[in-house]
Design an enzyme around this catalytic site. Structure first.
Site, PDB file in Angstrom:
ATOM      1  N   HIS A 134      27.468  36.601  48.290  1.00 50.84           N
ATOM      2  CA  HIS A 134      28.485  35.782  47.627  1.00 50.84           C
ATOM      3  C   HIS A 134      29.097  36.545  46.473  1.00 50.84           C
ATOM      4  CE1 HIS A 134      24.513  34.919  45.919  1.00 50.84           C
ATOM      5  NE2 HIS A 134      25.126  34.812  44.750  1.00 50.84           N
ATOM      6  N   PHE A 135      30.336  36.252  46.232  1.00 56.40           N
ATOM      7  CA  PHE A 135      31.065  36.807  45.092  1.00 56.40           C
ATOM      8  C   PHE A 135      31.314  35.680  44.102  1.00 56.40           C
ATOM      9  CE2 PHE A 135      32.620  41.151  46.130  1.00 56.40           C
ATOM     10  CZ  PHE A 135      32.005  41.285  47.364  1.00 56.40           C
ATOM     11  N   HIS A 136      30.990  35.932  42.842  1.00 58.68           N
ATOM     12  CA  HIS A 136      31.300  34.979  41.781  1.00 58.68           C
ATOM     13  C   HIS A 136      32.683  35.318  41.231  1.00 58.68           C
ATOM     14  CE1 HIS A 136      27.012  33.681  40.993  1.00 58.68           C
ATOM     15  NE2 HIS A 136      26.776  34.852  41.562  1.00 58.68           N
TER      16      HIS A 136
END
Ligand code: 5GP
Ligand code: ZN
Length: 137
Positions: free
Chosen positions: A98-100
């Site tokens: 996941h990318f924040h």
């Protein structure tokens, strides 16, 4: 597989979805570092940057940019961090890549702090050489 983000993709766990297409899903982080903190994930399960398929990574990256642009317009933050962690030692808690996207505001309370390491000139040279050689193959 017992993965929270796979369950969010399948709709088995509720989430505040903000964007999706065939390949990716974006939703609000349940414990946001700041107002507007969004997570972007592939719908397919990959653990991290090492096993993610390049095509999916491209789609994730495109969605990250699109969402960052909209956040910039909607929230008018002073800055935006894109954060992506791999393995527990690097702070990865959820084992689904996941990318924040974290909007930043002057004087907010978000911190990413590290003490710089000191390297000798020789160490820089040797490290750069080793990496360059492998990357050229
Ligand atoms: P990591 O530390 O693995 O990079 O980040 C995981 C992120 O997922 C954390 O910021 C955490 O708040 C978020 N998170 C964990 N569980 C859930 C959940 O069930 N729903 C949502 N929306 N976010 C979650
Ligand atoms: Zn998963």
């Amino acid at each position: 597989m017992d993965c929270i983000f796979c369950k969010i993709v399948k709709g088995e766990i509720p989430s505040y979805k903000v964007y999706e297409n065939e390949k990716v899903l974006a939703f609000l982080d349940i414990n946001p570092a700041n107002y507007g903190h969004v997570l972007v994930i592939p719908k397919e399960h990959y653990n991290n940057i090492l096993d993610v398929e390049e095509d999916d990574l491209i789609e994730i990256t495109k969605a990250v940019k699109k969402i960052a642009e909209i956040l910039a317009i909607l929230l008018e933050p002073d800055g935006i961090n894109i954060l992506q962690s791999n393995n527990p030692a690097a702070g990865q808690v959820i084992n689904h890549i996941h990318f924040h996207i974290i909007p930043r505001f002057v004087n907010d309370k978000v911190t990413f702090h590290w003490e710089p390491n000191k390297l000798e000139k020789k160490q820089f040279e040797e490290l750069a050489k080793r990496l360059k050689e492998e990357l050229e193959n």
